[in-house]
Structures are given as structure tokens and as C-alpha cells.
Design a protein around this motif. Structure first.
Motif, PDB file in Angstrom:
ATOM      1  N   PRO A  16     -12.479   5.040  39.515  1.00 36.89           N
ATOM      2  CA  PRO A  16     -12.148   4.327  38.274  1.00 36.89           C
ATOM      3  C   PRO A  16     -11.257   3.103  38.512  1.00 36.89           C
ATOM      4  O   PRO A  16     -11.474   2.047  37.906  1.00 36.89           O
ATOM      5  N   LYS A  37      -4.260   5.118  38.777  1.00 38.59           N
ATOM      6  CA  LYS A  37      -3.525   5.563  37.588  1.00 38.59           C
ATOM      7  C   LYS A  37      -2.298   6.393  37.947  1.00 38.59           C
ATOM      8  O   LYS A  37      -1.279   6.352  37.246  1.00 38.59           O
ATOM      9  N   ASP A  89     -12.281  -0.852  37.697  1.00 35.31           N
ATOM     10  CA  ASP A  89     -11.464  -1.722  36.840  1.00 35.31           C
ATOM     11  C   ASP A  89     -10.969  -2.955  37.592  1.00 35.31           C
ATOM     12  O   ASP A  89     -10.933  -4.059  37.046  1.00 35.31           O
ATOM     13  N   LYS A 103     -19.824  -5.194  33.676  1.00 31.79           N
ATOM     14  CA  LYS A 103     -20.055  -3.911  34.334  1.00 31.79           C
ATOM     15  C   LYS A 103     -20.235  -4.119  35.827  1.00 31.79           C
ATOM     16  O   LYS A 103     -20.408  -5.253  36.291  1.00 31.79           O
ATOM     17  N   PRO A 122     -14.020   8.840  34.769  1.00 33.23           N
ATOM     18  CA  PRO A 122     -13.731   8.656  33.336  1.00 33.23           C
ATOM     19  C   PRO A 122     -14.298   7.375  32.736  1.00 33.23           C
ATOM     20  O   PRO A 122     -14.693   7.374  31.566  1.00 33.23           O
ATOM     21  N   ASN A 123     -14.334   6.290  33.507  1.00 31.89           N
ATOM     22  CA  ASN A 123     -14.846   5.027  32.966  1.00 31.89           C
ATOM     23  C   ASN A 123     -16.285   4.763  33.422  1.00 31.89           C
ATOM     24  O   ASN A 123     -16.662   3.643  33.724  1.00 31.89           O
ATOM     25  N   TYR A 124     -17.068   5.822  33.447  1.00 30.63           N
ATOM     26  CA  TYR A 124     -18.469   5.753  33.867  1.00 30.63           C
ATOM     27  C   TYR A 124     -19.276   4.720  33.078  1.00 30.63           C
ATOM     28  O   TYR A 124     -20.266   4.170  33.564  1.00 30.63           O
ATOM     29  N   GLU A 125     -18.857   4.446  31.824  1.00 29.07           N
ATOM     30  CA  GLU A 125     -19.625   3.520  30.979  1.00 29.07           C
ATOM     31  C   GLU A 125     -19.552   2.082  31.493  1.00 29.07           C
ATOM     32  O   GLU A 125     -20.320   1.215  31.058  1.00 29.07           O
ATOM     33  N   LYS A 126     -18.654   1.823  32.444  1.00 27.60           N
ATOM     34  CA  LYS A 126     -18.534   0.489  33.028  1.00 27.60           C
ATOM     35  C   LYS A 126     -19.456   0.300  34.233  1.00 27.60           C
ATOM     36  O   LYS A 126     -19.444  -0.745  34.874  1.00 27.60           O
TER      37      LYS A 126
END
Length: 286
Positions: A93, A12, A97, A107, A124-128
Motif C-alpha cells: 500500500p 503507515k 501511494d 492508478k 487495503p488500497n487495492y482500488e488504486k
């Protein structure tokens, strides 16, 4: 040895990470690809044989170098501004991605070795992440260490690193057999995080302001060896307690049960110990 695709991941903040993708070598492949997150100071090449074996079991596998390490070090080490916090907030992250983009999966499974399995709470994108298998995963708290490492760590953290920060401009871990030399802020944070229970929790409210530990519900399994001087039973428990809403499991391996004199902190990924790989894979596919 399976073929891999070498490429760069852009984080990022624009930082470029060196990565390898090992595509599944079977007609039927697993739904979730594997993201291998390395230990502190360990390069992606270290995991090559294991990654090749995993892709022969039907997994797409991505492994990368954290910023400041291996091929993800750009320029002089003494000028690197890389940190462990950046590994968790930016590098992992971006790797997640990228792996999802390349495989069209929903996932990933995060296979973290040591530090690589300690940082999900600031990702931040732990839900993936569908699940975590933390090999030699613990907080590394100095009071929970044992053996030679219990004696060496305070010397390294309190004397070698602080002095070397100003004389060399980096953490000289290679000279003491602990992987690649480290960017100075990685060395500083490593010492800081291991000085108290909770590892990266010691940065919350200071350099880390987004804490996701409470949010994570993905199952987490920690695999460690009874002769590991860093990931001891106490330190493994210290890591798993940070995720109160996740289902956690601890699996201790005894070297003698697998015909080895030792496993320690590093040998689970070595070809010499490949009879342990199905044990790891069983947790990946569970």
C-alpha cells in the motif's frame, strides 16, 4: 542503463523501505506507472535491467525491497519482525501511494513476481491498482509443486525453517539458492501459507482480518513457464480462483518457443531472457 532515483518509502507503521524510481525515457509515456513487487527474498537490484527496459518503453517504474529484505532490513536479521502479512497490508500500500504521488497518475499497474503477485487480496488500497500481471504467480501449494522443489519444499518448511528459527533466528534460504535469508516470521508464514491451497487465505481470520479478495475487479493475468516447479498450472489456477469477481487469464510460456533451455521461476527478468520482456509488456499495455 537508465538512471534511477533512490529514496525511502515510509509505511503507515513508520517502517522505512528502500526504493528506486525509474522515470519514463520517452516523450509519450503510458498513463499508468508500473509497481514491481518482488518475489520472496529477492531484492530490487534483481529487477534493475528489466525496470530500465520498461522505462525505455515509456513507463514510470518503481521497485522496492520488502521489509526485512535487502536494503529494507534494519539491524540484525535475527531480530527482524517482518512478515509476509505486513508486506501485503503495509509495504505494498505504501509503495502504491508513493508511486501515485510521484507520477500524479490515477492508478498503478502491479507487476508482481511470485509472492509479489499473491497479496493483492489483503492490500487495503487495492482500488488504486488498475491491473495485475503476476509473473510466476501462483499459491505455491506444496501438493502442486513438481521436480526437485517438490522434494525440497517439505524439508525446508517442516525441518529447516522450524529448527533454524531457534538456532539461527532466521530462515536460511540463501544456502539452498533461494534468495536472501528470510526473517523468521516470513519463513514461518511462507511454510504455513504453502501448506494448504489458497496461500494468504490461510491467514484470514487469524492474523488477517480484512479480506478484499471478493472486492477486486481489476483484471489479473498470470504468466508462467511450463518448466516452473513452483508456479505450476495447478498452483496458478489456485491463485486466480481467489479473485471470483476479477477477469483472469493464464498464459503459459514454453522455453523452446523462445529459444531457451529453461525459464523456470526466476529467469524471465534476466538479461539472458530479455526476448521475453515484450511478452510481459504486451500484458502491461493490453
Amino acid at each position: 542503463m537508465s538512471q534511477f532515483e533512490a529514496f525511502n518509502i515510509t509505511c503507515k507503521d513508520g517502517y522505512s523501505l528502500s526504493a528506486r524510481l525509474y522515470p519514463a525515457q520517452t516523450e509519450q509515456k503510458h498513463s499508468y506507472p508500473i509497481l514491481i513487487c518482488p518475489a520472496t527474498g529477492i531484492t530490487k537490484q534483481f529487477y534493475g535491467s528489466f525496470a530500465s527496459w520498461l522505462c525505455e518503453q515509456g513507463y514510470d517504474v518503481l521497485v522496492f525491497d520488502f521489509r526485512g529484505i535487502g536494503d529494507s532490513l534494519h539491524g540484525q536479521l535475527s531480530k527482524s519482525t517482518a512478515s509476509i502479512v505486513q508486506w501485503g497490508q503495509l509495504d505494498i500500500p505504501a509503495a502504491v501511494d508513493t508511486l501515485l504521488q510521484k507520477t500524479n497518475a490515477e492508478k498503478v499497474i502491479l507487476l508482481g513476481h511470485s509472492a509479489g503477485g499473491q497479496l493483492l487480496g489483503i492490500v487495503p488500497n487495492y482500488e488504486k491498482v488498475a491491473k495485475v500481471v503476476a509473473v510466476s504467480g501462483s499459491t505455491g501449494h506444496v501438493k502442486g509443486l513438481k521436480g526437485r522443489t517438490k522434494l525440497l519444499a517439505p524439508l525446508m518448511f517442516k525441518a529447516i525453517f522450524p529448527i533454524a528459527r531457534y538456532t539461527l533466528g532466521y530462515g536460511p534460504t540463501n544456502a539452498i539458492g533461494m534468495g536472501e535469508n528470510l526473517p523468521k516470521d516470513v519463513a514461518r508464514e511462507w511454510a504455513q501459507f504453502c501448506s494448504k491451497p489458497g496461500y494468504v487465505m490461510n491467514a484470514i481470520g487469524k492474523t488477517v482480518h480484512d479480506d478484499f479478495h471478493q472486492n477486486i475487479q481489476a483484471p489479473i493475468t498470470a504468466l508462467w513457464s511450463s518448466d516452473d516447479e513452483i508456479a505450476t498450472r495447478a498452483n496458478v489456477k489456485d491463485l486466480l480462483r481467489l479473485y471470483p469477481n476479477a477477469t483472469t487469464e493464464m498464459i503459459e510460456l514454453k522455453p523452446s518457443q523462445y529459444g531457451h533451455k529453461g525459464i523456470g521461476h526466476m529467469l524471465m527478468f534476466k538479461k539472458s531472457h530479455q526476448n521475453l520482456w515484450p511478452v510481459i509488456e504486451q500484458q502491461l499495455s493490453a
